[in-house]
Design a protein around this motif. Sequence first.
Motif, PDB file in Angstrom:
ATOM      1  N   ILE A  61       0.787  -1.355   0.045  1.00 50.15           N
ATOM      2  CA  ILE A  61       0.079   0.021  -0.097  1.00 50.15           C
ATOM      3  C   ILE A  61       1.036   1.480   0.102  1.00 50.15           C
ATOM      4  O   ILE A  61       0.462   2.106  -0.666  1.00 50.15           O
ATOM      5  CB  ILE A  61      -0.835  -0.083   1.429  1.00 50.15           C
ATOM      6  CG1 ILE A  61      -1.958  -1.128   1.059  1.00 50.15           C
ATOM      7  CG2 ILE A  61      -1.621   1.215   1.423  1.00 50.15           C
ATOM      8  CD1 ILE A  61      -2.870  -1.390   2.325  1.00 50.15           C
ATOM      9  N   ARG A  62       1.749   1.065   0.883  1.00 46.00           N
ATOM     10  CA  ARG A  62       2.860   2.598   0.791  1.00 46.00           C
ATOM     11  C   ARG A  62       3.583   2.670  -0.422  1.00 46.00           C
ATOM     12  O   ARG A  62       3.652   3.990  -0.835  1.00 46.00           O
ATOM     13  CB  ARG A  62       3.773   2.322   2.264  1.00 46.00           C
ATOM     14  CG  ARG A  62       4.740   3.405   2.248  1.00 46.00           C
ATOM     15  CD  ARG A  62       4.174   4.540   2.455  1.00 46.00           C
ATOM     16  NE  ARG A  62       5.003   5.829   2.396  1.00 46.00           N
ATOM     17  CZ  ARG A  62       4.403   7.085   2.344  1.00 46.00           C
ATOM     18  NH1 ARG A  62       3.191   7.405   1.980  1.00 46.00           N
ATOM     19  NH2 ARG A  62       5.540   8.074   2.464  1.00 46.00           N
ATOM     20  N   ALA A  63       3.980   1.483  -1.068  1.00 48.26           N
ATOM     21  CA  ALA A  63       4.518   1.789  -2.439  1.00 48.26           C
ATOM     22  C   ALA A  63       3.626   2.364  -3.400  1.00 48.26           C
ATOM     23  O   ALA A  63       3.878   3.250  -4.287  1.00 48.26           O
ATOM     24  CB  ALA A  63       4.964   0.299  -2.929  1.00 48.26           C
ATOM     25  N   LEU A  64       2.117   1.932  -3.443  1.00 51.70           N
ATOM     26  CA  LEU A  64       1.222   2.703  -4.284  1.00 51.70           C
ATOM     27  C   LEU A  64       1.175   3.986  -4.113  1.00 51.70           C
ATOM     28  O   LEU A  64       0.930   4.932  -4.920  1.00 51.70           O
ATOM     29  CB  LEU A  64      -0.004   1.758  -4.561  1.00 51.70           C
ATOM     30  CG  LEU A  64       0.275   0.430  -5.059  1.00 51.70           C
ATOM     31  CD1 LEU A  64      -1.032  -0.311  -4.902  1.00 51.70           C
ATOM     32  CD2 LEU A  64       0.638   0.580  -6.614  1.00 51.70           C
ATOM     33  N   GLU A  65       0.972   4.215  -2.811  1.00 50.51           N
ATOM     34  CA  GLU A  65       1.064   5.838  -2.158  1.00 50.51           C
ATOM     35  C   GLU A  65       2.002   6.658  -3.052  1.00 50.51           C
ATOM     36  O   GLU A  65       1.698   7.656  -3.415  1.00 50.51           O
ATOM     37  CB  GLU A  65       1.069   5.897  -0.619  1.00 50.51           C
ATOM     38  CG  GLU A  65      -0.277   5.524  -0.106  1.00 50.51           C
ATOM     39  CD  GLU A  65      -0.176   6.042   1.462  1.00 50.51           C
ATOM     40  OE1 GLU A  65      -0.066   7.210   1.803  1.00 50.51           O
ATOM     41  OE2 GLU A  65      -0.132   5.124   2.579  1.00 50.51           O
ATOM     42  N   LEU A  66       3.413   6.046  -2.881  1.00 53.30           N
ATOM     43  CA  LEU A  66       4.214   6.988  -3.541  1.00 53.30           C
ATOM     44  C   LEU A  66       4.253   7.124  -4.810  1.00 53.30           C
ATOM     45  O   LEU A  66       4.369   8.085  -5.487  1.00 53.30           O
ATOM     46  CB  LEU A  66       5.677   6.343  -2.914  1.00 53.30           C
ATOM     47  CG  LEU A  66       6.045   6.203  -1.504  1.00 53.30           C
ATOM     48  CD1 LEU A  66       7.217   5.231  -1.316  1.00 53.30           C
ATOM     49  CD2 LEU A  66       6.257   7.621  -0.979  1.00 53.30           C
ATOM     50  N   ARG A  67       3.662   6.005  -5.424  1.00 55.42           N
ATOM     51  CA  ARG A  67       3.537   6.230  -6.975  1.00 55.42           C
ATOM     52  C   ARG A  67       2.243   7.021  -7.079  1.00 55.42           C
ATOM     53  O   ARG A  67       2.544   7.736  -8.123  1.00 55.42           O
ATOM     54  CB  ARG A  67       3.572   4.833  -7.527  1.00 55.42           C
ATOM     55  CG  ARG A  67       4.485   3.901  -7.542  1.00 55.42           C
ATOM     56  CD  ARG A  67       4.267   2.677  -8.027  1.00 55.42           C
ATOM     57  NE  ARG A  67       3.877   2.573  -9.540  1.00 55.42           N
ATOM     58  CZ  ARG A  67       3.642   1.691 -10.381  1.00 55.42           C
ATOM     59  NH1 ARG A  67       3.533   0.314  -9.706  1.00 55.42           N
ATOM     60  NH2 ARG A  67       3.382   1.979 -11.659  1.00 55.42           N
ATOM     61  N   LEU A  68       1.292   7.035  -6.713  1.00 56.44           N
ATOM     62  CA  LEU A  68       0.326   7.957  -6.663  1.00 56.44           C
ATOM     63  C   LEU A  68       0.769   9.394  -6.378  1.00 56.44           C
ATOM     64  O   LEU A  68       0.250  10.461  -6.999  1.00 56.44           O
ATOM     65  CB  LEU A  68      -0.826   7.632  -5.993  1.00 56.44           C
ATOM     66  CG  LEU A  68      -1.794   6.235  -6.616  1.00 56.44           C
ATOM     67  CD1 LEU A  68      -2.611   6.026  -5.516  1.00 56.44           C
ATOM     68  CD2 LEU A  68      -2.382   6.859  -7.985  1.00 56.44           C
ATOM     69  N   ASP A  69       1.523   9.551  -5.354  1.00 58.52           N
ATOM     70  CA  ASP A  69       2.077  11.139  -5.209  1.00 58.52           C
ATOM     71  C   ASP A  69       2.811  11.367  -6.209  1.00 58.52           C
ATOM     72  O   ASP A  69       2.804  12.624  -6.453  1.00 58.52           O
ATOM     73  CB  ASP A  69       2.846  10.867  -3.613  1.00 58.52           C
ATOM     74  CG  ASP A  69       2.030  10.870  -2.569  1.00 58.52           C
ATOM     75  OD1 ASP A  69       0.806  11.721  -2.846  1.00 58.52           O
ATOM     76  OD2 ASP A  69       2.547  10.588  -1.639  1.00 58.52           O
ATOM     77  N   GLY A  70       3.874  10.857  -6.681  1.00 59.13           N
ATOM     78  CA  GLY A  70       4.732  11.153  -7.662  1.00 59.13           C
ATOM     79  C   GLY A  70       3.979  11.078  -9.107  1.00 59.13           C
ATOM     80  O   GLY A  70       5.053  11.426 -10.186  1.00 59.13           O
ATOM     81  N   LEU A  71       2.867  10.598  -9.548  1.00 62.96           N
ATOM     82  CA  LEU A  71       2.371  10.451 -10.841  1.00 62.96           C
ATOM     83  C   LEU A  71       2.223  11.592 -11.359  1.00 62.96           C
ATOM     84  O   LEU A  71       1.633  12.760 -11.080  1.00 62.96           O
ATOM     85  CB  LEU A  71       0.974   9.363 -10.609  1.00 62.96           C
ATOM     86  CG  LEU A  71       0.387   9.525 -12.004  1.00 62.96           C
ATOM     87  CD1 LEU A  71       1.095   8.360 -12.836  1.00 62.96           C
ATOM     88  CD2 LEU A  71      -0.968   8.892 -11.725  1.00 62.96           C
ATOM     89  N   THR A  72       2.782  11.801 -12.664  1.00 60.28           N
ATOM     90  CA  THR A  72       2.302  12.806 -13.590  1.00 60.28           C
ATOM     91  C   THR A  72       1.405  12.552 -14.661  1.00 60.28           C
ATOM     92  O   THR A  72       1.895  11.546 -15.484  1.00 60.28           O
ATOM     93  CB  THR A  72       3.635  13.432 -14.118  1.00 60.28           C
ATOM     94  OG1 THR A  72       4.557  14.119 -13.410  1.00 60.28           O
ATOM     95  CG2 THR A  72       3.627  14.581 -15.134  1.00 60.28           C
TER      96      THR A  72
END
Length: 376
Positions: free
Chosen positions: A205-216
Motif C-alpha cells: 500500500i505504501r509503495a502505491l501511495e508513493l507512486r500516486l504521489d509522484g504520478l504525472t
Amino acid sequence: MADLYGLLVRMSLGDENAPALATRHAIAALSYQHLEEQDTAFAHHTQALSALQVAIGCIGSGNMQRAFQTMAASMLLNLFETLNSEGSSLNWAIFFCGCKRIINMVHKPHRTYEGDPALILDWIFYHDTLYKFSIRHWDQREHEQIALAAQEKIVSKAIFSPMRQIILPTTGCSLELLDLVCQIVDLVHDRDDPRHLSPSHLSAIRALELRLDGLTQTPRVAAASPPSHANTAIEIDMARYTDGTTNACHELCYIAELYRLAAYIYLLRMAQGLPRGDAKVVPLVDRALLLMRRMGVCGCAWPMFIIALEARGEEERRFVAEVLAASLVKRPQGNVRGVKRMIFEAWVQQDLGGEGDLLGVYNKVVSGNRVPPSFA
C-alpha cells in the motif's frame, strides 16, 4: 471518444469481410438497444455473432487489420451484454474473454503500439481495469469471471515508455493510472483475510501511495512543450485556472486528476481501511470536491462513484447530486445513470450503518446489479 467512435465506424464500413460485418452489426445492435428497439437490436446481435464466429477463424492468416476489427466486434458485443436485461451474467465475460484471447494471439510483449491499434488496445485495457474493480465488489461472481479479472492486462505501451503518462481522451486518464488501479484492486482484501494489514500488505500500500504521489499525467499537447515547462500538467493547469475560464486541455487535466484522487482515496479507504476522517483521506476528498465544483459536470462514472461515497453531510451530497444531474444532461447515454442509482443507494446504506467500514457498502450496492455494472 470521438477518435474511437470514428475508428469503429471506419472498421465497420471498410469492406464486406466477416470482421467488418461483425463490427457493423454489433454497432447496429448497440444503437437499437439504446433506442429501446429490442427486436431489431437482437436481430443485429445474432448477425454480429454469426459474423464474429467466421472472423475468429480468419485471424490465423496474419491480417492484423482483421484481428483488430474482430477485437472491436467482441468488445461491442461485450458492451451489449452488460446492458442486456435478458441475458446471462456470464455472457459479457464470454465475449470479453474471447477478445483477450485474440489480443494474446497478435500482441507482442514489450512493444509500443501507436495509431489505430493503440486506440483499440487502450479501449480494451480501460474496460478490463474497471471490470476488475466491478467484479471485486460483485458477490455473485463466477469462477470464470474471477479468472478473467485476474488475467494479465495488455497495455499498448511498453512498461518504461513515457507515453504511459499521457492523458488519453478515450479514458480520461493515463495508462499508468489505469495500471495502478489494477494493482490497488488486488490489495483490497476482506477484513478477516489474514493478508489484510499484514506487513507485506502495508508495504505494498505504501509503495502505491508513493507512486500516486509522484504520478504525472500530461496532455499530449503539454508533452510536446519544451523542458523549461516541465511541471506536472495538473500543476500548470491549476495555476492558470484562476479567471473562471476553461478549455479542452484544462478539462482533460481536471478529469485525469479526479481519476488519480479517486484511486488514492480507494487505496486508503478500501485497501488499507482508513476511516473517513483520517488525516490522509480528508485533503484528498477536499481536493476532489473542489475539482468537481470547478468542472460542474463529470461524465466519468468510476471517479464519481468513489468520490460521491465520501460526501460528508447533506450539503456535499446535494452538490454531488447536482453534478450528477448536470452530467446526465450532457451525456445521457453513458453509465452515469446507473452509477447515480448506486450512489443514492450507498448513501442510504451509509445512513443506516453509520461510520462502519465502507467496504460492505461497496459490496452491497455493486452486488445489487443483475450483472457486474460497468463503470466505464
